[in-house]
Design a protein around this motif. Structure first.
Motif, PDB file in Angstrom:
ATOM      1  N   SER A  99       0.889  -1.313   0.032  1.00 19.61           N
ATOM      2  CA  SER A  99       0.051  -0.180   0.101  1.00 19.61           C
ATOM      3  C   SER A  99       0.961   1.238   0.057  1.00 19.61           C
ATOM      4  CB  SER A  99      -0.946   0.036   1.131  1.00 19.61           C
ATOM      5  OG  SER A  99      -1.549   1.251   1.253  1.00 19.61           O
ATOM      6  N   GLY A 100       0.708   2.171  -1.061  1.00 20.11           N
ATOM      7  CA  GLY A 100       1.575   3.401  -1.038  1.00 20.11           C
ATOM      8  C   GLY A 100       0.904   4.432   0.001  1.00 20.11           C
ATOM      9  N   PHE A 101      -0.217   4.353   0.444  1.00 21.14           N
ATOM     10  CA  PHE A 101      -0.645   5.018   1.490  1.00 21.14           C
ATOM     11  C   PHE A 101      -0.265   4.725   3.027  1.00 21.14           C
ATOM     12  CE2 PHE A 101      -4.122   6.379   4.515  1.00 21.14           C
ATOM     13  CZ  PHE A 101      -3.882   7.886   4.235  1.00 21.14           C
ATOM     14  N   THR A 102      -0.291   3.598   3.158  1.00 20.07           N
ATOM     15  CA  THR A 102       0.207   3.110   4.418  1.00 20.07           C
ATOM     16  C   THR A 102       1.588   2.677   4.725  1.00 20.07           C
ATOM     17  OG1 THR A 102      -0.553   0.864   4.412  1.00 20.07           O
ATOM     18  CG2 THR A 102      -1.906   2.610   5.423  1.00 20.07           C
ATOM     19  N   GLN A 103       2.323   2.328   3.520  1.00 19.01           N
ATOM     20  CA  GLN A 103       3.621   1.810   3.281  1.00 19.01           C
ATOM     21  C   GLN A 103       3.840   0.523   4.168  1.00 19.01           C
ATOM     22  OE1 GLN A 103       6.023   3.742   1.591  1.00 19.01           O
ATOM     23  NE2 GLN A 103       4.383   5.037   1.014  1.00 19.01           N
ATOM     24  N   ARG A 104       2.648  -0.374   3.941  1.00 20.00           N
ATOM     25  CA  ARG A 104       2.955  -1.483   4.300  1.00 20.00           C
ATOM     26  C   ARG A 104       2.064  -2.529   3.611  1.00 20.00           C
ATOM     27  NH1 ARG A 104       1.434  -0.783  10.902  1.00 20.00           N
ATOM     28  NH2 ARG A 104       3.046   0.625  11.450  1.00 20.00           N
ATOM     29  N   LEU A 105       2.373  -3.970   3.848  1.00 26.96           N
ATOM     30  CA  LEU A 105       1.420  -4.985   2.996  1.00 26.96           C
ATOM     31  C   LEU A 105       0.321  -4.977   3.732  1.00 26.96           C
ATOM     32  CD1 LEU A 105       4.127  -7.581   2.691  1.00 26.96           C
ATOM     33  CD2 LEU A 105       3.271  -6.274   1.046  1.00 26.96           C
ATOM     34  N   THR A 106      -0.806  -5.151   2.504  1.00 22.04           N
ATOM     35  CA  THR A 106      -2.144  -4.956   2.938  1.00 22.04           C
ATOM     36  C   THR A 106      -2.866  -6.206   2.153  1.00 22.04           C
ATOM     37  OG1 THR A 106      -2.826  -3.441   1.270  1.00 22.04           O
ATOM     38  CG2 THR A 106      -2.350  -2.713   3.538  1.00 22.04           C
ATOM     39  N   GLY A 107      -3.964  -6.565   2.597  1.00 22.15           N
ATOM     40  CA  GLY A 107      -4.731  -7.880   1.934  1.00 22.15           C
ATOM     41  C   GLY A 107      -5.103  -7.404   0.505  1.00 22.15           C
TER      42      GLY A 107
END
Length: 115
Positions: free
Chosen positions: A6-14
């Motif tokens: 995720s470019g918004f949270t800078q984490r891997l998301t489902g």
């Protein structure tokens, strides 16, 4: 389960399988027209530009090859004569001077303070 960055949270998301197999950098939304080249200069072949080309200098490579490939027992960093010797000696003097300055500074820093 599939994951995507995720470019918004800078984490891997489902994510759904379709978005996981189409990463952001590999999607097919390529612009239909080509972008303009910003810093391009026109390329001219020597035969197209006439007998004299202003921006091309004389070819010095054969002369430099002759100088540097001569077997005259002179180190390669001194082959071009006086300018090379001057540059070499200046570099050596600054190196030795800097080393001496560092040693003097260390000696002064090692002395105890007098109070």
């Amino acid at each position: 389960m599939y994951y995507t960055f995720s470019g918004f949270t800078q984490r891997l998301t489902g994510a759904a399988s379709s978005s996981a197999y189409s990463p952001q950098g590999l999607r097919t939304n390529i612009p239909s027209e080509s972008t303009t080249i910003i810093f391009a200069t026109p390329t001219r072949v020597v035969s197209q530009s006439g007998p004299v080309v202003e921006y091309m200098g004389a070819n010095k490579v054969p002369d430099l090859q002759r100088i540097f490939q001569a077997s005259d027992e002179i180190p390669v960093h001194l082959k071009r004569g006086v300018p090379d010797r001057l540059l070499y000696r200046t570099t050596m003097a600054l190196t030795v001077g800097g080393a001496l300055y560092c040693l003097v500074a260390l000696y002064i820093a090692a002395q105890p303070k007098n109070k």
